[in-house]
Enzyme design. Structure first.
Site, mmCIF file in Angstrom:
data_model
loop_
_atom_site.group_PDB
_atom_site.id
_atom_site.type_symbol
_atom_site.label_atom_id
_atom_site.label_comp_id
_atom_site.label_asym_id
_atom_site.label_seq_id
_atom_site.Cartn_x
_atom_site.Cartn_y
_atom_site.Cartn_z
ATOM 1 N N GLU A 53 67.022 13.012 64.823
ATOM 2 C CA GLU A 53 67.630 12.235 65.910
ATOM 3 C C GLU A 53 68.836 11.500 65.342
ATOM 4 O O GLU A 53 68.683 10.626 64.482
ATOM 5 C CB GLU A 53 66.624 11.233 66.487
ATOM 6 C CG GLU A 53 65.728 11.800 67.558
ATOM 7 C CD GLU A 53 66.480 12.503 68.681
ATOM 8 O OE1 GLU A 53 66.024 13.586 69.086
ATOM 9 O OE2 GLU A 53 67.526 11.985 69.145
ATOM 10 N N SER A 54 70.011 11.859 65.856
ATOM 11 C CA SER A 54 71.230 11.283 65.284
ATOM 12 C C SER A 54 71.255 9.757 65.413
ATOM 13 O O SER A 54 71.753 9.062 64.517
ATOM 14 C CB SER A 54 72.459 11.901 65.930
ATOM 15 O OG SER A 54 72.360 11.871 67.331
ATOM 16 N N CYS A 84 72.871 20.133 62.751
ATOM 17 C CA CYS A 84 72.387 19.605 64.033
ATOM 18 C C CYS A 84 72.667 18.093 64.138
ATOM 19 O O CYS A 84 73.823 17.713 64.211
ATOM 20 C CB CYS A 84 70.920 19.962 64.212
ATOM 21 S SG CYS A 84 70.477 20.059 65.951
ATOM 22 N N ARG A 115 76.332 15.958 72.208
ATOM 23 C CA ARG A 115 74.885 16.024 71.909
ATOM 24 C C ARG A 115 74.166 16.841 72.969
ATOM 25 O O ARG A 115 74.590 16.874 74.126
ATOM 26 C CB ARG A 115 74.263 14.622 71.930
ATOM 27 C CG ARG A 115 74.596 13.770 70.760
ATOM 28 C CD ARG A 115 73.881 12.433 70.864
ATOM 29 N NE ARG A 115 72.435 12.567 70.701
ATOM 30 C CZ ARG A 115 71.567 11.592 70.945
ATOM 31 N NH1 ARG A 115 71.982 10.429 71.376
ATOM 32 N NH2 ARG A 115 70.278 11.790 70.757
ATOM 33 N N ILE A 142 67.984 23.861 68.176
ATOM 34 C CA ILE A 142 66.940 22.986 68.719
ATOM 35 C C ILE A 142 67.612 21.745 69.307
ATOM 36 O O ILE A 142 68.115 20.901 68.568
ATOM 37 C CB ILE A 142 65.922 22.575 67.625
ATOM 38 C CG1 ILE A 142 65.324 23.828 66.959
ATOM 39 C CG2 ILE A 142 64.817 21.698 68.226
ATOM 40 C CD1 ILE A 142 64.524 23.541 65.699
ATOM 41 N N ARG A 143 67.657 21.675 70.607
ATOM 42 C CA ARG A 143 68.371 20.564 71.291
ATOM 43 C C ARG A 143 69.696 20.303 70.582
ATOM 44 O O ARG A 143 70.031 19.183 70.187
ATOM 45 C CB ARG A 143 67.499 19.305 71.337
ATOM 46 C CG ARG A 143 66.245 19.502 72.199
ATOM 47 C CD ARG A 143 65.509 18.202 72.464
ATOM 48 N NE ARG A 143 65.217 17.506 71.234
ATOM 49 C CZ ARG A 143 65.723 16.337 70.886
ATOM 50 N NH1 ARG A 143 66.563 15.713 71.686
ATOM 51 N NH2 ARG A 143 65.396 15.779 69.755
ATOM 52 N N HIS A 178 70.068 25.256 62.831
ATOM 53 C CA HIS A 178 69.195 24.945 61.682
ATOM 54 C C HIS A 178 69.119 26.129 60.713
ATOM 55 O O HIS A 178 68.213 26.951 60.831
ATOM 56 C CB HIS A 178 67.785 24.606 62.177
ATOM 57 C CG HIS A 178 67.711 23.285 62.855
ATOM 58 N ND1 HIS A 178 67.288 22.141 62.229
ATOM 59 C CD2 HIS A 178 68.046 22.918 64.111
ATOM 60 C CE1 HIS A 178 67.341 21.126 63.068
ATOM 61 N NE2 HIS A 178 67.799 21.569 64.218
ATOM 62 N N GLU A 180 68.244 26.085 57.650
ATOM 63 C CA GLU A 180 67.156 25.874 56.676
ATOM 64 C C GLU A 180 65.851 26.523 57.110
ATOM 65 O O GLU A 180 64.942 26.671 56.304
ATOM 66 C CB GLU A 180 66.958 24.376 56.429
ATOM 67 C CG GLU A 180 66.316 23.569 57.559
ATOM 68 C CD GLU A 180 67.250 23.279 58.728
ATOM 69 O OE1 GLU A 180 68.407 23.755 58.714
ATOM 70 O OE2 GLU A 180 66.816 22.595 59.663
HETATM 71 N N1 GLN Z 1 69.308 16.277 69.906
HETATM 72 C C1 GLN Z 1 69.386 15.662 68.622
HETATM 73 C C2 GLN Z 1 70.442 14.571 68.611
HETATM 74 O O1 GLN Z 1 71.290 14.571 69.437
HETATM 75 C C3 GLN Z 1 69.702 16.690 67.540
HETATM 76 C C4 GLN Z 1 68.595 17.712 67.469
HETATM 77 C C5 GLN Z 1 68.372 18.283 66.116
HETATM 78 O O2 GLN Z 1 68.855 17.789 65.102
HETATM 79 N N2 GLN Z 1 67.565 19.311 66.068
HETATM 80 O O3 GLN Z 1 70.418 13.731 67.768
#
Ligand code: GLN
Length: 197
Positions: A53-54, A84, A115, A142-143, A178, A180
């Site tokens: 989560e940023s 991400c 985001r 992922i999101r 991602h 990794e």
């Molecule tokens: N949605 C997250 C964000 O905005 C990032 C998602 C992720 O790092 N997989 O911080």
């Protein structure tokens, strides 16, 4: 070689494991450490900021001055990669979500990020991507954020459909997905930037 994975939050272990494998593949000796406190980043050859989560990662790295250390290390030319949420943190500009949450960014990549840019249906997905200098890779989103604007010094390494999802600005790499979770290729490329392979 010493690689530090910023471990305040997110998928930290996955980066440690894949970086160790990448080092083995390249025959590089060294350590991969997780860092949560001020002090370790400045002694590193390579730094990775994982996904997560940023908002949370930003708060924690600025609270403990790891942020300043990362900026200094970047200015000394050492390779730094953000994936991400890590990409968001590296960026200069964010969207209205970044502004609303008053998320502080490092400003090391001259890009604007959005985001959670993929719609609900596509919140998480895997696809093949062609990456400049690296070749074909599997990428898991992922999101994920996207890169909406890039400055003159920023090189686009990969697009998904028409969206920019990987960039490099000198020693700084930013990926919306991602790497990794699937292969060592991107990490090998990152290490090669430090090792002049
Ligand atoms: N949605 C997250 C964000 O905005 C990032 C998602 C992720 O790092 N997989 O911080």
């Amino acid at each position: 070689m010493k690689v530090s994975v910023v471990g305040v939050q997110g998928d930290v272990e996955e980066h440690v494991i894949i970086t160790k494998k990448a080092m083995q593949n390249l025959g590089i000796k060294g350590d991969v450490i997780i860092t949560r406190k001020f002090g370790a980043v400045s002694k590193s050859d390579v730094v990775i900021i994982p996904g997560g989560e940023s908002t949370t990662i930003s708060k924690l790295i600025f609270a403990d001055s790891i942020a300043e250390e990362i900026i200094q290390l970047a200015e000394s030319g050492k390779p730094i990669m953000g994936t991400c949420a890590g990409l968001i943190i590296l960026s200069r500009f964010g969207d209205e979500q970044v502004e609303k949450t008053r998320t502080k960014l490092l400003g090391l990549l001259d890009v604007k990020v959005r985001r959670n840019a993929f719609g609900r249906q596509k919140e998480s997905f895997q696809t093949k991507l062609q990456m400049k200098r690296i070749g074909e890779i599997d990428a898991i989103f992922i999101r994920a954020p996207v890169i909406e604007d890039v400055g003159e010094k920023v090189e686009i390494l990969a697009k998904f459909e028409d969206k920019i999802v990987a960039v490099q600005q000198d020693n700084i790499l930013g990926l919306a997905f991602h790497p990794e979770l699937v292969s060592t290729k991107v990490h090998e490329y990152l290490l090669s930037l430090a090792h002049n392979l």
